[in-house]
Design a protein around this motif. Structure first.
Motif, PDB file in Angstrom:
ATOM      1  N   SER A  90       0.831  -1.209   0.000  1.00 35.58           N
ATOM      2  CA  SER A  90       0.000   0.000   0.000  1.00 35.58           C
ATOM      3  C   SER A  90       0.861   1.252   0.000  1.00 35.58           C
ATOM      4  O   SER A  90       0.528   2.250  -0.651  1.00 35.58           O
ATOM      5  CB  SER A  90      -0.919   0.009   1.221  1.00 35.58           C
ATOM      6  OG  SER A  90      -1.821  -1.065   1.153  1.00 35.58           O
ATOM      7  N   GLN A 107      -6.832   0.860  -0.636  1.00 40.03           N
ATOM      8  CA  GLN A 107      -7.212  -0.295   0.168  1.00 40.03           C
ATOM      9  C   GLN A 107      -8.324   0.118   1.136  1.00 40.03           C
ATOM     10  O   GLN A 107      -8.289   1.199   1.727  1.00 40.03           O
ATOM     11  CB  GLN A 107      -5.985  -0.783   0.950  1.00 40.03           C
ATOM     12  CG  GLN A 107      -6.267  -1.997   1.818  1.00 40.03           C
ATOM     13  CD  GLN A 107      -5.002  -2.509   2.503  1.00 40.03           C
ATOM     14  OE1 GLN A 107      -3.900  -2.401   1.976  1.00 40.03           O
ATOM     15  NE2 GLN A 107      -5.157  -3.056   3.691  1.00 40.03           N
ATOM     16  N   ASP A 153      -5.630  -1.189  -5.011  1.00 37.89           N
ATOM     17  CA  ASP A 153      -5.040  -1.814  -3.831  1.00 37.89           C
ATOM     18  C   ASP A 153      -5.953  -2.893  -3.252  1.00 37.89           C
ATOM     19  O   ASP A 153      -7.018  -2.593  -2.732  1.00 37.89           O
ATOM     20  CB  ASP A 153      -4.763  -0.729  -2.775  1.00 37.89           C
ATOM     21  CG  ASP A 153      -3.734  -1.191  -1.744  1.00 37.89           C
ATOM     22  OD1 ASP A 153      -3.500  -2.409  -1.635  1.00 37.89           O
ATOM     23  OD2 ASP A 153      -3.172  -0.321  -1.051  1.00 37.89           O
ATOM     24  N   GLU A 154      -5.518  -4.134  -3.332  1.00 39.06           N
ATOM     25  CA  GLU A 154      -6.222  -5.295  -2.770  1.00 39.06           C
ATOM     26  C   GLU A 154      -7.730  -5.261  -3.007  1.00 39.06           C
ATOM     27  O   GLU A 154      -8.516  -5.178  -2.063  1.00 39.06           O
ATOM     28  CB  GLU A 154      -5.931  -5.405  -1.268  1.00 39.06           C
ATOM     29  CG  GLU A 154      -4.441  -5.634  -1.017  1.00 39.06           C
ATOM     30  CD  GLU A 154      -4.164  -6.556   0.153  1.00 39.06           C
ATOM     31  OE1 GLU A 154      -4.925  -7.532   0.316  1.00 39.06           O
ATOM     32  OE2 GLU A 154      -3.189  -6.303   0.876  1.00 39.06           O
TER      33      GLU A 154
HETATM   34 MG   LIG Z   1      -2.007  -2.872   2.049  1.00 38.80          MG
END
Ligand SMILES: [Mg+2]
Ligand SMILES: Nc1ncnc2c1ncn2[C@@H]1O[C@H](COP(=O)(O)OP(=O)(O)O)[C@@H](O)[C@H]1O
Lengths: 295, 241
Positions: free
Chosen positions: B49, B90, B166-167
């Protein structure tokens, strides 16, 4: 009986309107930038004296007094950002909240004393006021109170539209709700902070005119509304604008009622009692968010 | 897909960054060509991140350089956003008290005109029809999958050609993850450049052109995702099997 009720209602609505205006200025700044502006009281006072200077000293029309108070308040808010807040933000974010509180306490004291030195400590009469009453059967509604309530309602509508419907307002709310996300969307948060302080200063300026038109001009003029505004903010939940307005009217009506029933000196203790009760029962305030968002 | 005469749309050289008293990225270098799909995988807490936040300007660069379309990246996130870099962070980071529509409109904060905003809104509603049904619902009352869609939709509203995601699978049920990756696949097909962070390399095996394995702030392996998945010793060492 009817006249007593209307008297309480008129007093409650009028002070409620004034508290609401003071609260919105304070709450806006807290909610969007995590800053407790302790100089807000002095900015109110500055607005009141600006109108006095323009109307009484320079003999300009009432509308110029209003406009001048708004302008001076806005400039004061802008300067507060440029000279102080901007620099404090450059330092550690974690200590910003306490630093800015201390800094604005100092600015408030300096501003109040500057006003004292310039105008003296004796109370002055605010020229912007309406005399007479509107008589409706057994009920008499003072024009002054009607004016205040109407002006505040109009201002609230303008502020609500500004925050709710404009691009600038949306950016202010976005910054309040998630500062990093707002930055990612292209919002320059520093200019949002500047805008918020200018807006809050303008609101403080006009609020000072309204407050002093009910009483008199004196250097500590803003302190009582600011203290009450702080109570409203805490009861409503810091940073929640509609809640703050509701709390302002609710508590002002309660205060007016208690003052009538139990005597004037019981008004303030009752408000404090309500704050303590709310903080025990709901620490985030009546309409508070679950967690208080910080910088 | 990448023409060798074009400068990479995103270029990192020796990027070092982190937080007060904690260096997280310890010298990251890679390039991404226009239209490429690049994935960074790595264990939790190793700087994935932080890498995306450094590119989008939320975390300041300590040293090294980032270039966007050949130009040195400006330091501030709001100016980087203006260059067409859309960071879908994220955990979504939605504006919780705003409606779905208002969240989307915030994405188009820098859009040049009302017509352009409407065009992007149409595009987002076509790709994510659910957002159109939910447009007036307040973001905090959405389900996890819906929130993820708003996060992606808001990123698309920025109109940028470079997406940092992000994810996207974090905390979602398998069926919803599949839907989200379906959307990401379409975005990649539309020609956008994608830098995506994941913990699980298997999820991007068919999608990504290129994969970087990030461990403790440095890239320890780079190559096609399928190759990583075939290397048991790498998986065991860095991703716990
Ligand atoms: Mg992360
Ligand atoms: N805002 C922050 N302040 C301080 N340290 C942070 C912050 N965000 C992340 N970190 C630390 O930086 C390291 C990398 O975090 P992160 O980039 O979020 O990892 P990943 O995304 O790979 O899980 C972790 O040790 C984490 O604790």
């Amino acid at each position: 009986m009817l006249d007593i009720l209307t008297a309480i209602l008129i007093a409650g609505l009028t002070t409620g309107a004034l508290y609401a205006l003071a609260t919105v200025g304070l709450s806006l700044v807290w909610g969007s930038m995590g800053m407790l502006n302790m100089a807000h009281a002095a900015m109110l006072t500055l607005g009141g004296y600006s109108a006095f200077t323009l109307c009484t000293v320079l003999g300009l029309p009432v509308i110029a007094g209003f406009a001048g108070a708004i302008l001076v308040g806005a400039v004061a808010g802008g300067l507060l950002y440029v000279l102080i807040v901007r620099n404090l933000l450059k330092t550690d974010k974690a200590t910003f909240e306490s630093n800015v509180m201390i800094a604005t306490v100092g600015i408030g004291i300096a501003l109040e004393n500057a006003i004292l030195l310039t105008y003296g400590g004796q109370p002055l009469k605010q020229p912007i006021s309406a005399t007479g009453s509107f008589i409706l059967g057994p009920v008499s509604l003072p024009y002054q109170n009607m004016l205040i309530v109407l002006v505040v309602i109009a201002l609230m509508a303008v502020i609500a539209l500004l925050l709710g419907r404009t691009r600038m307002g949306r950016a202010i709310r976005a910054t309040a709700q998630n500062r990093e996300a707002a930055q990612l969307m292209g919002v320059a948060v520093n200019s949002v902070y500047f805008q918020v302080l200018v807006l809050s200063g303008a609101i403080a300026g006009i609020c000072g005119v309204m407050v002093s038109s009910m009483t008199q001009l004196s250097p500590p003029l803003g302190n009582d509304p600011m203290l009450k505004a702080f109570i409203m903010c805490v009861v409503a939940g810091l940073g929640n604008l509609p809640g703050a307005v509701a709390a302002a009217f609710g508590l002002a009506l309660l205060e007016a009622f208690v003052q009538y029933v139990a005597g004037a000196r019981w008004g303030f203790p009752t408000l404090l009692f309500v704050v303590i009760a709310v903080l025990i029962w709901r620490p985030a305030g009546l309409f508070g968010r679950v967690q208080i968002r910080r910088m | 897909m990448s023409a060798s005469t074009q400068p990479p749309v995103l270029s990192l050289s020796n990027v070092v960054s982190g937080y007060k008293g904690l260096q997280v990225l310890k010298g990251i270098s890679f390039d991404i060509a226009a239209g490429d799909f690049v994935t960074v995988v790595g264990p939790n807490g190793h700087g994935k991140s932080t890498l995306l936040k450094t590119i989008s300007g939320l975390v300041p660069l300590t040293s090294g350089a980032i270039r966007i379309n050949g130009e040195p990246a400006p330091g501030k996130p709001h100016t980087i956003a203006g260059l067409g870099v859309a960071h879908v962070p994220q955990g979504d980071m939605l504006f919780p008290e705003m409606s779905v529509l208002e969240n989307l409109l915030m994405g188009a904060y820098l859009a040049p005109s009302k017509a352009e905003i409407d065009r992007r809104l149409d595009e987002v509603y076509t790709l994510l029809p659910k957002l159109s049904d939910r447009r007036d619902q307040v973001a905090s009352s959405l389900s996890g999958g819906e929130r993820r869609m708003v996060g992606i939709g808001r990123g698309l509203m920025m109109g940028g050609q470079i997406l940092l995601i992000d994810e996207p699978s974090l905390g979602l049920a398998p069926l919803i993850i599949e839907q989200i990756y379906g959307v990401i696949t379409e975005l990649s097909r539309s020609g956008r450049t994608i830098l995506l962070v994941e913990e699980n390399p298997a999820r991007v095996a068919d999608l990504a052109d290129h994969l970087h394995l990030l461990d403790d702030g440095i890239i320890v392996w780079s190559g096609p995702p399928a190759e990583l998945l075939a290397r048991d010793e790498l998986l065991a060492t860095y991703l716990g099997g």
